[in-house]
Design a protein around this motif. Structure first.
Motif, PDB file in Angstrom:
ATOM      1  N   ASN A  21      34.731 -68.281  -1.125  1.00 58.08           N
ATOM      2  CA  ASN A  21      35.896 -68.401  -0.253  1.00 58.08           C
ATOM      3  C   ASN A  21      37.153 -67.801  -0.886  1.00 58.08           C
ATOM      4  O   ASN A  21      38.225 -67.838  -0.306  1.00 58.08           O
ATOM      5  N   GLN A  22      36.983 -67.297  -2.101  1.00 60.09           N
ATOM      6  CA  GLN A  22      38.151 -66.718  -2.759  1.00 60.09           C
ATOM      7  C   GLN A  22      38.246 -65.241  -2.422  1.00 60.09           C
ATOM      8  O   GLN A  22      37.251 -64.535  -2.429  1.00 60.09           O
ATOM      9  N   SER A  23      39.444 -64.795  -2.096  1.00 56.39           N
ATOM     10  CA  SER A  23      39.539 -63.381  -1.747  1.00 56.39           C
ATOM     11  C   SER A  23      40.120 -62.578  -2.908  1.00 56.39           C
ATOM     12  O   SER A  23      40.866 -63.104  -3.724  1.00 56.39           O
ATOM     13  N   PHE A  24      39.761 -61.340  -2.959  1.00 58.95           N
ATOM     14  CA  PHE A  24      40.320 -60.461  -3.980  1.00 58.95           C
ATOM     15  C   PHE A  24      41.675 -59.954  -3.520  1.00 58.95           C
ATOM     16  O   PHE A  24      41.872 -59.697  -2.340  1.00 58.95           O
ATOM     17  N   ARG A  25      42.570 -59.792  -4.490  1.00 62.41           N
ATOM     18  CA  ARG A  25      43.843 -59.161  -4.119  1.00 62.41           C
ATOM     19  C   ARG A  25      44.113 -58.021  -5.095  1.00 62.41           C
ATOM     20  O   ARG A  25      43.999 -58.190  -6.304  1.00 62.41           O
ATOM     21  N   PHE A  26      44.457 -56.923  -4.587  1.00 65.92           N
ATOM     22  CA  PHE A  26      44.800 -55.789  -5.438  1.00 65.92           C
ATOM     23  C   PHE A  26      46.301 -55.579  -5.379  1.00 65.92           C
ATOM     24  O   PHE A  26      46.897 -55.595  -4.301  1.00 65.92           O
ATOM     25  N   LYS A  27      46.870 -55.437  -6.514  1.00 61.42           N
ATOM     26  CA  LYS A  27      48.310 -55.211  -6.525  1.00 61.42           C
ATOM     27  C   LYS A  27      48.561 -53.846  -7.150  1.00 61.42           C
ATOM     28  O   LYS A  27      47.996 -53.510  -8.188  1.00 61.42           O
ATOM     29  N   ARG A  28      49.375 -53.071  -6.474  1.00 61.55           N
ATOM     30  CA  ARG A  28      49.646 -51.757  -7.018  1.00 61.55           C
ATOM     31  C   ARG A  28      50.660 -51.883  -8.161  1.00 61.55           C
ATOM     32  O   ARG A  28      51.749 -52.415  -7.973  1.00 61.55           O
ATOM     33  N   ARG A  29      50.245 -51.444  -9.329  1.00 61.81           N
ATOM     34  CA  ARG A  29      51.147 -51.497 -10.480  1.00 61.81           C
ATOM     35  C   ARG A  29      52.043 -50.262 -10.466  1.00 61.81           C
ATOM     36  O   ARG A  29      51.581 -49.182 -10.110  1.00 61.81           O
ATOM     37  N   PRO A  30      53.287 -50.414 -10.885  1.00 63.33           N
ATOM     38  CA  PRO A  30      54.107 -49.215 -10.978  1.00 63.33           C
ATOM     39  C   PRO A  30      53.503 -48.236 -11.982  1.00 63.33           C
ATOM     40  O   PRO A  30      52.852 -48.647 -12.944  1.00 63.33           O
ATOM     41  N   MET A  31      53.731 -46.989 -11.748  1.00 63.23           N
ATOM     42  CA  MET A  31      53.056 -45.961 -12.505  1.00 63.23           C
ATOM     43  C   MET A  31      54.046 -45.292 -13.469  1.00 63.23           C
ATOM     44  O   MET A  31      55.204 -45.060 -13.109  1.00 63.23           O
ATOM     45  N   ALA A  32      53.571 -45.036 -14.689  1.00 60.35           N
ATOM     46  CA  ALA A  32      54.434 -44.315 -15.628  1.00 60.35           C
ATOM     47  C   ALA A  32      54.433 -42.847 -15.240  1.00 60.35           C
ATOM     48  O   ALA A  32      53.392 -42.283 -14.936  1.00 60.35           O
ATOM     49  N   ILE A  33      55.592 -42.246 -15.196  1.00 60.27           N
ATOM     50  CA  ILE A  33      55.632 -40.804 -14.941  1.00 60.27           C
ATOM     51  C   ILE A  33      56.480 -40.137 -16.012  1.00 60.27           C
ATOM     52  O   ILE A  33      57.295 -40.790 -16.677  1.00 60.27           O
ATOM     53  N   ALA A  34      56.284 -38.850 -16.195  1.00 66.39           N
ATOM     54  CA  ALA A  34      57.039 -38.127 -17.220  1.00 66.39           C
ATOM     55  C   ALA A  34      58.508 -38.059 -16.808  1.00 66.39           C
ATOM     56  O   ALA A  34      58.828 -38.027 -15.620  1.00 66.39           O
ATOM     57  N   ALA A  35      59.368 -38.057 -17.811  1.00 66.74           N
ATOM     58  CA  ALA A  35      60.805 -37.982 -17.541  1.00 66.74           C
ATOM     59  C   ALA A  35      61.134 -36.727 -16.752  1.00 66.74           C
ATOM     60  O   ALA A  35      62.025 -36.707 -15.906  1.00 66.74           O
ATOM     61  N   GLU A  36      60.356 -35.668 -17.005  1.00 69.86           N
ATOM     62  CA  GLU A  36      60.497 -34.408 -16.287  1.00 69.86           C
ATOM     63  C   GLU A  36      60.459 -34.602 -14.769  1.00 69.86           C
ATOM     64  O   GLU A  36      60.987 -33.799 -14.022  1.00 69.86           O
ATOM     65  N   LEU A  37      59.737 -35.650 -14.353  1.00 66.98           N
ATOM     66  CA  LEU A  37      59.516 -35.826 -12.927  1.00 66.98           C
ATOM     67  C   LEU A  37      60.536 -36.758 -12.284  1.00 66.98           C
ATOM     68  O   LEU A  37      60.434 -37.092 -11.124  1.00 66.98           O
ATOM     69  N   ARG A  38      61.498 -37.201 -13.091  1.00 64.63           N
ATOM     70  CA  ARG A  38      62.584 -37.979 -12.483  1.00 64.63           C
ATOM     71  C   ARG A  38      63.545 -36.989 -11.832  1.00 64.63           C
ATOM     72  O   ARG A  38      63.916 -35.979 -12.461  1.00 64.63           O
ATOM     73  N   PRO A  39      63.975 -37.294 -10.602  1.00 65.10           N
ATOM     74  CA  PRO A  39      64.813 -36.313  -9.904  1.00 65.10           C
ATOM     75  C   PRO A  39      66.058 -35.923 -10.688  1.00 65.10           C
ATOM     76  O   PRO A  39      66.377 -34.741 -10.762  1.00 65.10           O
ATOM     77  N   ASP A  40      66.748 -36.907 -11.291  1.00 69.12           N
ATOM     78  CA  ASP A  40      68.008 -36.515 -11.929  1.00 69.12           C
ATOM     79  C   ASP A  40      67.783 -35.700 -13.187  1.00 69.12           C
ATOM     80  O   ASP A  40      68.620 -34.891 -13.568  1.00 69.12           O
ATOM     81  N   TRP A  41      66.624 -35.914 -13.855  1.00 69.78           N
ATOM     82  CA  TRP A  41      66.358 -35.079 -15.024  1.00 69.78           C
ATOM     83  C   TRP A  41      66.175 -33.612 -14.588  1.00 69.78           C
ATOM     84  O   TRP A  41      66.787 -32.694 -15.136  1.00 69.78           O
ATOM     85  N   LYS A  42      65.352 -33.438 -13.594  1.00 72.74           N
ATOM     86  CA  LYS A  42      65.047 -32.083 -13.150  1.00 72.74           C
ATOM     87  C   LYS A  42      66.300 -31.424 -12.565  1.00 72.74           C
ATOM     88  O   LYS A  42      66.579 -30.252 -12.826  1.00 72.74           O
ATOM     89  N   ILE A  43      67.055 -32.200 -11.772  1.00 74.72           N
ATOM     90  CA  ILE A  43      68.283 -31.639 -11.210  1.00 74.72           C
ATOM     91  C   ILE A  43      69.233 -31.271 -12.354  1.00 74.72           C
ATOM     92  O   ILE A  43      69.862 -30.209 -12.340  1.00 74.72           O
ATOM     93  N   GLY A  44      69.286 -32.147 -13.351  1.00 74.71           N
ATOM     94  CA  GLY A  44      70.135 -31.877 -14.518  1.00 74.71           C
ATOM     95  C   GLY A  44      69.716 -30.583 -15.194  1.00 74.71           C
ATOM     96  O   GLY A  44      70.547 -29.735 -15.534  1.00 74.71           O
TER      97      GLY A  44
END
Lengths: 677, 161
Positions: free
Chosen positions: B12-35
């Motif tokens: 009777n127990q259900s599984f729950r999946f939680k999306r974990r935040p994902m690490a991304i390269a600093a290069e892929l942050r908008p302000d870094w790239k815009i900078g």
């Protein structure tokens, strides 16, 4: 301790001798006279007689009025006359804590060199003592504080001070010169009251001069603690360096016999030997054995060989044939294991390299993240809107990422990402150093096994040579085994001895480490020791009590603190010199100097117990405040306070009322008077 | 074959999946790239203006110390033009779109991107702290405005043909 006992100013003029004589006593001494009477000249000439004018600046000019240097006005029957100064000098008698007296004489005007002080042991002026002990010392020249004949050195010894060394801005350390200490002892009228806590001379180039001086006056441990902390850190650095040097020496001597050292701590340890004592092992028949065991085996074999005669080839043959096939099998096995080991070594090296690349990559990314964090923290007006999570054009929600937005994965926040990377670096660094360790071990293993392979090959060659040589000749293998064994024993013995020496060195370093750890433990947590904190809190209490007594107006008394960093009065967020009313600045000044006197004359302090305040009633401080200050000063024990004032004569009865016995009242007279005609 | 019982979970127990935040390269942050984009326009482009392909080349060069080193070798003629193998980075395209939206840059003459006064202000704010984007800045200051559109075209030509 230092006390002024007597002052004699002697001015020879063309109209006869002028000057003054003053006695000074323990407790509060008041000199009251009208303006222009020459009160300041009295205290200023005491300072001059102590060679202390350098506290007011680097100038070598005599800091005394023209009455002592050029001409002197005097009155006869209300008529103003003028006398020309021929020569003049000041003499003072001083006393220290051992009831010893010195008389110091210094020329003001005239022919005599003003950098020379004549010093008599005893009260030469009032009791004509020690007249035959006159000796000249110099001041205001290099070495006055350190040289045998420097007057400040003499004075320092006389007071019983042990001056600490103070770091300078652009120069080597120097003693904390007396000129830097005396601003807390003497406040000059014209410039002295303008700055709290005092006008320290800056021309001597001493760093943090105010802090060093108060530390010395109060006898704080803080400076010694700071020095000790540096010394301890240097010692730790030295021990680490030597430890790692000894360690690599040990490794080196081990590798000379293809051995390996186990259980040698990477960092210094305090207890020696460690629970598992370090051992030097060498490879013997594909097994690591302690070097002592190896030596024993070799020696046993050697003495066995010594006991039998070298056989002839024909006699040795059956036995060495058997040995040869055995040796060949062993060689094959050993070569196989060397190859396997080499493969392992290669793969470990490749792993270490890729880990290193990975770490470098993350480090670079981490640097970028830290920059990014700074940029975001900066919060420029022109910062992009996308950082707040919205599209700049349509203002819909937008992830903080440039990845394909169809993939709705949520990126970490910058902070999360930074700590994620930091963890990764930690993890990878640990894995990397483990890999490096493996590589080093594999390298040693490889070396040892290769050398064993070489030994096996040598032996096989010897046997083969024996088998093909003339049957009657002595067995070559038997002879060369003896030679090789002897040689190896010698080498291993030497290295074993070196290993022992290195262990002894490490033992010594370990005891040094123990000692330095104890010193480190003995250091107070912060900059101040418990004793220091207690002194500063006593100082602050006295300071607060006085400020309440003196009715400070522009600040709440409880807000004024003695800073644990500079030891000076401070109020959070307020620049005392600028934001406090002028009269309150004077009250703060009184309270601070008297507070230092109280705390500094306690057992472990270095305050000379002397305080000279020239016209402390500055900036029209209210009468009641001034009277309270006098009352407070009159109550001070174990000290001598000299205060000059031009307050009107009404103060005399108040002084009597608060029990001040030593009041020099000059009425309307000048202080410099005709001494004899 | 997995049997339901072997999962050892109450039915009777259900599984729950939680999306974990994902690490991304600093290069892929908008302000870094815009900078980075603004930095290229500000420090290494004549008139704060550049073609898209030139931006792609410099962006690639800027990305890592390895790329920077290769780029400089090509530039100092120690290696032929084609040995700098660069890639078009899709993230730069997105960063440019965002930067246009933020009004940091604008298209001029249809094919050139130019930094705007607002973009200038922001990049100058960033550059006040000398430690920020230190390596990128050093690199761009070193190459200065020498990489002309012509050189950029050469680099791409060799790559494409």
């Amino acid at each position: 301790m230092l006390r002024i006992r007597h002052l004699l100013i002697n001015i020879n003029t063309d109209q006869g001798v002028f000057g003054t004589r003053q006695d000074f006593h323990d407790g509060l001494n008041i000199i009251r006279a009208e303006n222009y009477a020459g009160k300041s000249q009295v205290v200023q000439s005491i300072m001059y007689a102590l060679g202390m004018e350098g506290m007011q600046g680097p100038s070598h000019a005599v800091p005394l009025a023209h009455a002592m240097t050029e001409y002197l006005d005097y009155y006869v029957a209300g008529k103003k006359l003028n006398a020309k100064v021929i020569d003049s000098m000041v003499s003072i008698e001083i006393e220290n804590g051992h009831q010893q007296f010195l008389t110091v004489q210094r020329a003001i005007a005239g022919e005599r060199n003003r950098h020379l002080m004549t010093v008599y042991e005893g009260r030469a002026v009032t009791k004509k003592e020690g007249l035959s002990t006159a000796r000249d010392y110099f001041v205001r020249e290099g070495g006055a504080t350190s040289s045998e004949l420097g007057f400040h050195r003499l004075l320092t010894d006389f007071i019983g001070w042990d001056l600490p060394m103070a770091p300078r801005f652009n120069d080597i350390d120097c003693p904390l010169y007396l000129e830097t200490i005396f601003p807390l002892v003497y406040v000059e009228q014209k410039l002295g009251w303008g700055r709290l806590p005092g006008r320290y001379p800056t021309w001597l180039g001493i760093r943090d001069v105010g802090r060093r001086t108060v530390e010395f006056i109060l006898g704080l441990d803080a400076y010694a603690t700071a020095l000790e902390r540096i010394a301890v850190q240097d010692e730790i650095k030295r021990l680490r360096r030597e430890w790692s040097a000894a360690r690599s020496q040990t490794e080196k001597s081990a590798s000379a016999v293809m051995g390996t050292v186990r259980g040698l701590p990477v960092d210094p340890v305090a207890s020696w030997p460690p629970e598992v004592p370090p051992t030097l092992s060498v490879l013997q028949s594909a097994k690591w054995v302690p070097i002592a065991d190896h030596l024993k085996t070799m020696r046993a074999r050697y003495s066995d060989l010594q006991a039998i005669e070298v056989p002839s080839t024909i006699n040795a043959e059956p036995q060495i044939r058997a040995e040869l096939s055995e040796l060949e099998r062993t060689l094959a096995a050993q070569e196989h294991s060397v190859a396997a080991l080499y493969e392992l070594f290669e793969s470990d090296s490749a792993e270490a390299e890729s880990l290193q690349q990975r770490i470098d990559g993350i480090n670079d990314d981490l640097r970028k993240y830290k920059d990014l964090r700074k940029v975001r923290k900066l919060g420029s007006n022109d910062q992009p809107e996308v950082v707040s999570g919205h599209c700049p054009t349509c203002h819909q929600e937008l992830a903080d990422s440039l990845l394909d937005t169809a993939n709705r994965a949520i990126p970490m926040t910058v902070d999360q990402n930074v700590s994620f990377y930091e963890e990764q670096i930690q993890l990878f660094t640990a894995v990397h150093s483990n890999a490096i360790n493996n590589i080093e071990t594999a390298q040693k293993d490889l070396r040892a096994r290769r050398s064993e392979v070489t030994r096996l090959r040598d032996r096989i060659r010897d046997i083969r040579e024996t088998l093909v040589s003339a049957s009657g000749s002595p067995s070559i293998e038997a002879i060369s085994e003896r030679i090789r064994l002897q040689e190896r024993i010698n080498r291993v013995e030497t290295q074993q001895q070196m290993f022992e020496e290195h262990m002894a060195e490490l033992a010594e370093l370990a005891s040094g480490w123990l000692e330095v750890q104890e010193r480190l433990k003995a250091l107070p947590k912060g900059a101040l020791s418990e004793r220091d904190q207690k002194k500063l809190s006593v100082l602050q209490d006295s300071f607060h009590r006085q400020l309440t007594q003196y009715k400070m107006g522009s600040l709440d008394v409880s807000e004024v603190k003695i800073s644990p960093g500079t030891y000076e009065p401070e109020v959070a967020g307020v620049n005392l010199s600028a934001d406090v009313s002028a009269s309150d600045l004077i009250r703060l000044h009184w309270a601070y100097l008297l507070g230092l006197l109280e705390v500094g004359t306690q057992e472990t302090g270095n305050h000379p117990g002397l305080l000279m305040l020239d016209e402390p009633q500055q900036q029209s401080v209210e009468e009641t405040s001034f009277r309270e200050m006098l009352r407070h000063a009159a109550g001070e024990k174990n000290c001598q306070i000299i205060i000059t004032t031009s307050h009107d004569r009404a103060i005399d009865s108040y002084l009597k009322q608060i029990g001040v016995k030593h009041v020099a009242e000059f009425g309307d007279d000048r202080i410099l008077q005709r001494l004899s005609s | 074959m997995m049997d339901e019982k072997s999962l050892n979970v109450a039915s009777n127990q259900s599984f729950r999946f939680k999306r974990r935040p994902m690490a991304i390269a600093a290069e892929l942050r908008p302000d870094w790239k815009i900078g980075a984009l603004l930095l290229i326009l500000h420090l290494s482009s004549r008139g704060g203006k550049s073609s898209l392909r030139r931006l792609h080349i410099l962006n690639w060069a800027l990305r890592s110390s390895k790329n920077r080193a290769e780029f400089e070798q090509v530039r100092e003629h120690q290696q032929p033009l084609f040995s700098f193998q660069f890639r078009f980075e899709p993230a730069l395209g997105r960063a440019i779109n965002l930067a246009v939206g933020e009004k940091y840059v604008e298209w001029v003459g249809g094919n050139r991107l130019q930094i705007t006064p607002k973009g200038q202000r922001w990049i100058k704010d960033i550059l006040k702290d000398e430690s920020v984007m230190h390596e990128e800045r050093n690199f761009l200051e070193r190459i200065g405005k020498d990489i002309t559109e012509g050189i950029a075209t050469e680099m791409i030509k060799v790559k494409i043909f």
